[in-house]
Design a protein around this motif. Structure first.
Motif, mmCIF file in Angstrom:
data_model
loop_
_atom_site.group_PDB
_atom_site.id
_atom_site.type_symbol
_atom_site.label_atom_id
_atom_site.label_comp_id
_atom_site.label_asym_id
_atom_site.label_seq_id
_atom_site.Cartn_x
_atom_site.Cartn_y
_atom_site.Cartn_z
ATOM 1 N N ASN A 28 3.215 -2.673 -7.862
ATOM 2 C CA ASN A 28 3.458 -1.745 -6.754
ATOM 3 C C ASN A 28 3.719 -2.491 -5.446
ATOM 4 O O ASN A 28 3.390 -2.010 -4.359
ATOM 5 C CB ASN A 28 2.284 -0.779 -6.591
ATOM 6 N N SER A 29 4.311 -3.689 -5.561
ATOM 7 C CA SER A 29 4.607 -4.524 -4.394
ATOM 8 C C SER A 29 5.968 -4.115 -3.838
ATOM 9 O O SER A 29 7.009 -4.711 -4.161
ATOM 10 C CB SER A 29 4.609 -6.005 -4.790
ATOM 11 N N LYS A 30 5.983 -3.121 -2.997
ATOM 12 C CA LYS A 30 7.221 -2.506 -2.541
ATOM 13 C C LYS A 30 7.731 -3.041 -1.203
ATOM 14 O O LYS A 30 8.864 -2.775 -0.828
ATOM 15 C CB LYS A 30 7.032 -0.982 -2.436
ATOM 16 N N GLU A 31 6.913 -3.764 -0.477
ATOM 17 C CA GLU A 31 7.317 -4.208 0.851
ATOM 18 C C GLU A 31 8.253 -5.411 0.777
ATOM 19 O O GLU A 31 8.087 -6.300 -0.050
ATOM 20 C CB GLU A 31 6.086 -4.563 1.691
ATOM 21 N N ILE A 32 9.234 -5.427 1.670
ATOM 22 C CA ILE A 32 10.130 -6.567 1.813
ATOM 23 C C ILE A 32 10.567 -6.607 3.270
ATOM 24 O O ILE A 32 10.959 -5.585 3.841
ATOM 25 C CB ILE A 32 11.346 -6.468 0.859
#
Length: 315
Positions: free
Chosen positions: A91-95
């Protein structure tokens, strides 16, 4: 996690890659074929590079172009898939914005490079089949190097404006990207300004590259087919046609999903969003997986070297 609404995007601004909207519940299941295709692509393309480097007899134009294609496929799939899997698994959605623009540039740059390499490989097959006696004098190592350099320069120049255009616009509505990666039009659609310049430039690059490259590939294979039908025996015709047919299948597997994804992002409002995103991932994963099989395993010289290597390790 940063807020979903921003008023001024800077280098430290965070985007949220949503993954595949509507299919969040099955992200873990979708990751299985994605991961399998990526692992196959990495293994296959590294195998091609290893065998060609190891065997001096394969240091010829056809295999140099094949190595260029292998490197391109590795960069193309690696530019997006690890981040996609991190979304599905963790759930690593940040960029951040700069990373998003970097991913955007490398993805689109190497898509254009891959298209150019297909043209170069079609040229190599044309010369090998239609002018076999002149092949070694026409496609010398310096000529192959110049073709490869021209393909890279063309792509770098054509794609370079895209991250600058994306950075140019103000983003004040949302920082949620409904996608698994920073696809160009998916990002600029979030801008609150008039993005027609970005959209027109994207259309220009897509149709200029695809139109020009498909035209040259079509001309090359038309001449190749004419030469095939002039071969003296049926066996020779079938063998050569089988090889060219598999190459054409690889080319179509690259262009058709890419064009479908590109056009539906702009004009396919009636196409389900999750289907568009799945297709966008398919054209980044399927060609890198298929190319080592079609151009590698089905090429007798590489297949023989691979079998020799495996039998040697088995003894």
């Amino acid at each position: 996690m940063s807020g979903y609404n921003t008023t001024d995007f800077t280098d430290s601004t965070i985007f949220i890659l949503q993954g595949i909207p509507g299919l969040e519940a099955v992200h873990a299941w979708i990751s299985i074929p994605f991961c399998t295709m990526y692992a196959t692509a990495v293994l296959g393309n590294f195998t091609i590079l290893f065998i060609v480097k190891r065997e001096p007899s394969l240091h010829e134009p056809m295999y140099y172009f094949l190595c260029m294609l292998a490197v391109t496929d590795l960069v193309l799939s690696t530019s997006t898939l690890p981040k996609t899997l991190s979304i599905f698994w963790f759930n690593s959605k940040e960029i951040d914005f700069s990373s998003c623009l970097t991913q955007m540039y490398f993805m689109h740059c190497f898509l254009v490079i891959e298209s150019g390499i297909f043209v170069a490989m079609a040229l190599d097959r044309y010369v090998a089949i239609c002018h076999p006696l002149r092949h070694s004098t026409i496609l010398t190592n310096p000529v192959v190097a110049k073709i490869g350099l021209a393909v890279v320069i063309r792509s770098s120049i054509l794609v370079l404006p895209t991250p600058f255009l994306a950075r140019w616009w103000p983003y004040c509505l949302t920082n949620i990207i409904p996608h698994t990666h920073c696809e160009y039009i998916a990002v600029v659609k979030l801008a609150c300004g008039d993005i027609r310049i970005s959209s027109y430039y994207g259309l220009f690059v897509a149709f200029f590259v695809t139109g020009l490259d498909v035209f040259f590939i079509s001309v090359s294979y038309t001449q190749i087919l004419r030469a095939i039908f002039r071969l003296p025996t049926k066996d020779a015709q079938l063998k050569t046609f089988g090889t060219c047919g598999s190459h054409l299948f690889a080319i179509l597997a690259f262009y058709i999903p890419a064009l479908f994804s590109f056009l539906t992002h702009r004009f396919g409002q009636n196409v389900a969003q999750h289907f568009r995103i799945l297709i966008a991932n398919v054209y980044l994963l399927v060609p890198p997986m298929l190319n080592p099989i079609i151009y590698g395993v089905k090429t007798r010289q590489i297949r023989d070297r691979l079998l020799q290597l495996l039998s040697h390790k088995g003894t």
